[in-house]
Design an enzyme around this catalytic site. Structure first.
Site, PDB file in Angstrom:
ATOM      1  CB  SER A 116      -0.866   0.000   1.267  1.00 38.29           C
ATOM      2  OG  SER A 116      -1.538   1.232   1.415  1.00 38.29           O
ATOM      3  CE1 TYR A 141      -4.340  -2.111   4.871  1.00 41.42           C
ATOM      4  CE2 TYR A 141      -3.395   0.047   4.396  1.00 41.42           C
ATOM      5  CZ  TYR A 141      -3.990  -1.123   3.957  1.00 41.42           C
ATOM      6  OH  TYR A 141      -4.224  -1.308   2.616  1.00 41.42           O
TER       7      TYR A 141
HETATM    8  N1  LIG Z   1      -8.658  -0.003  -1.832  1.00 43.66           N
HETATM    9  C1  LIG Z   1      -7.597   0.701  -1.507  1.00 43.66           C
HETATM   10  O1  LIG Z   1      -7.625   1.948  -1.468  1.00 43.66           O
HETATM   11  C2  LIG Z   1      -6.302   0.001  -1.193  1.00 43.66           C
HETATM   12  C3  LIG Z   1      -5.145   0.768  -1.104  1.00 43.66           C
HETATM   13  C4  LIG Z   1      -3.936   0.168  -0.814  1.00 43.66           C
HETATM   14  C5  LIG Z   1      -3.884  -1.210  -0.620  1.00 43.66           C
HETATM   15  N2  LIG Z   1      -5.015  -1.947  -0.699  1.00 43.66           N
HETATM   16  C6  LIG Z   1      -4.900  -3.379  -0.465  1.00 43.66           C
HETATM   17  O2  LIG Z   1      -5.423  -4.081  -1.560  1.00 43.66           O
HETATM   18  C7  LIG Z   1      -5.898  -5.356  -1.117  1.00 43.66           C
HETATM   19  C8  LIG Z   1      -7.319  -5.556  -1.620  1.00 43.66           C
HETATM   20  O3  LIG Z   1      -8.151  -4.577  -1.039  1.00 43.66           O
HETATM   21  P1  LIG Z   1      -9.500  -4.084  -1.728  1.00 43.66           P
HETATM   22  O4  LIG Z   1      -9.406  -2.643  -1.870  1.00 43.66           O
HETATM   23  O5  LIG Z   1      -9.804  -4.933  -2.917  1.00 43.66           O
HETATM   24  O6  LIG Z   1     -10.519  -4.377  -0.538  1.00 43.66           O
HETATM   25  P2  LIG Z   1     -11.838  -5.252  -0.495  1.00 43.66           P
HETATM   26  O7  LIG Z   1     -12.382  -5.077   0.876  1.00 43.66           O
HETATM   27  O8  LIG Z   1     -12.706  -4.929  -1.653  1.00 43.66           O
HETATM   28  O9  LIG Z   1     -11.299  -6.758  -0.681  1.00 43.66           O
HETATM   29  C9  LIG Z   1     -10.556  -7.417   0.294  1.00 43.66           C
HETATM   30  C10 LIG Z   1     -10.970  -8.898   0.302  1.00 43.66           C
HETATM   31  O10 LIG Z   1     -10.141  -9.611   1.243  1.00 43.66           O
HETATM   32  C11 LIG Z   1     -10.974 -10.578   1.865  1.00 43.66           C
HETATM   33  N3  LIG Z   1     -10.356 -11.009   3.128  1.00 43.66           N
HETATM   34  C12 LIG Z   1     -10.293 -10.333   4.314  1.00 43.66           C
HETATM   35  N4  LIG Z   1      -9.636 -11.077   5.222  1.00 43.66           N
HETATM   36  C13 LIG Z   1      -9.265 -12.226   4.598  1.00 43.66           C
HETATM   37  C14 LIG Z   1      -8.554 -13.386   5.000  1.00 43.66           C
HETATM   38  N5  LIG Z   1      -8.086 -13.522   6.232  1.00 43.66           N
HETATM   39  N6  LIG Z   1      -8.342 -14.360   4.085  1.00 43.66           N
HETATM   40  C15 LIG Z   1      -8.821 -14.238   2.835  1.00 43.66           C
HETATM   41  N7  LIG Z   1      -9.509 -13.184   2.390  1.00 43.66           N
HETATM   42  C16 LIG Z   1      -9.726 -12.191   3.269  1.00 43.66           C
HETATM   43  C17 LIG Z   1     -12.312  -9.893   2.039  1.00 43.66           C
HETATM   44  O11 LIG Z   1     -13.344 -10.840   2.240  1.00 43.66           O
HETATM   45  C18 LIG Z   1     -12.426  -9.120   0.743  1.00 43.66           C
HETATM   46  O12 LIG Z   1     -13.109  -9.866  -0.239  1.00 43.66           O
HETATM   47  C19 LIG Z   1      -5.789  -5.350   0.415  1.00 43.66           C
HETATM   48  O13 LIG Z   1      -4.597  -6.007   0.781  1.00 43.66           O
HETATM   49  C20 LIG Z   1      -5.685  -3.881   0.733  1.00 43.66           C
HETATM   50  O14 LIG Z   1      -5.007  -3.647   1.945  1.00 43.66           O
HETATM   51  C21 LIG Z   1      -6.227  -1.385  -0.988  1.00 43.66           C
END
Ligand SMILES: NC(=O)c1ccc[n+]([C@@H]2O[C@H](COP(=O)([O-])OP(=O)(O)OC[C@H]3O[C@@H](n4cnc5c(N)ncnc54)[C@H](O)[C@@H]3O)[C@@H](O)[C@H]2O)c1
Length: 260
Positions: free
Chosen positions: A141, A154
């Protein structure tokens, strides 16, 4: 090495967090490119539903990334289907918006478990099965690059993901496995709609992004696909920011020249 006109066609890909925004967009992109995709998540209903929309080469399996036995079960299922893993995309996890003082020990450990332990288990499971080489893309991230108040647990976990990714790149290079990390900025998914993120000051937040907008999950998926494919065949151990320019530096504030 795959044909670079169709760099993902025929590959076997495992995506964690595939019920979510970035993981889901990644699974969709890989499926459209002709890969066999194993979508995994803890949200089984959404994951199964999504896999059904992606055609016969998409499969859904329950995989809690913090559970070693779940990793083994999915890798074994792939092997039994004759699908040797070529690409792992580690996209699972939630965020926690709280000051360090507000963060309880179980909440801190939850962040470390989901992001750091989950990535560690994925790297280890993939390395053991990718005997002919492959590519691993971890999701860190922007918050693992720039320290951010109220995102301590985080951000620490995501910094750890970057460190682990580079170590894995060094250790797995001779095995023909490339390991890279993507660091998204603010992307429009569920994670940023959670309490505390959908802040009232979103407008001013967006103004702080040089590109003046948030990113779409598909824009992250495209970068993941690049790092997963032979198009990036000489790239390993990098962190690729997908953040609309936020980490490039600080813009000087606009100074009004109007006289009062
Ligand atoms: N959306 C953003 O702005 C952003 C920014 C930087 C990093 N990220 C990272 O990107 C990745 C995806 O995030 P996103 O934005 O798609 O969020 P999201 O909430 O849409 O998807 C995350 C998914 O992870 C699943 N999950 C949670 N805990 C879990 C576990 N223990 N085992 C398996 N699955 C699990 C959830 O059920 C969900 O479907 C994450 O690692 C997040 O930290 C997101």
């Amino acid at each position: 090495m795959h044909n670079s006109a169709e760099p993902l066609h025929g590959t076997h890909v495992l995506v964690t967090g595939a019920s979510g925004g970035i993981g889901g967009a990644t699974a969709e992109l890989f499926a459209a490119a002709g890969a066999t995709v194993y979508l995994t998540d803890v949200d089984d209903i959404a994951g199964r539903k999504r896999a059904l929309t992606l055609g016969p080469h998409a499969h859904y399996h329950h995989l809690d990334v913090t559970d070693e036995a779940d990793w083994q079960a999915v890798v074994t299922a792939m092997e039994q289907a004759g699908h040797r893993l070529n690409v792992l995309v580690n996209s699972a996890g939630t965020a926690l918006k709280a000051t360090l003082a507000q963060t309880s020990l179980p909440e801190f450990r939850r962040m470390i478990d989901q992001h750091l332990v989950g990535t560690f288990l994925g790297l280890r499971a993939a390395a053991a099965t990718m005997t002919d080489g492959g590519a691993i893309v971890t999701i860190s991230s922007l918050r693992g690059v720039l320290a951010t108040a109220e995102l301590g647990a985080y951000g620490a976990a995501k910094s750890g993901v970057r460190a682990l990714t580079r170590v894995a790149a060094l250790e797995l290079a001779e095995q023909g496995i490339r390991v890279n990390s993507v660091c998204p900025g603010s992307i429009t998914t569920e994670i940023t709609s959670a309490p505390g993120f959908a802040a009232d000051d979103m407008e001013s937040y967006v103004r702080s992004i040089p590109m003046q907008r948030r990113g779409a999950p598909e824009e992250v998926a495209a970068v993941i696909a690049f790092l997963a494919s032979a198009d990036s065949s000489y790239v390993t151990g990098i962190d690729l920011l997908v953040d609309g320019g936020t980490a490039a530096g600080v813009r000087t504030p606009k100074i009004s020249t109007e006289k009062a």
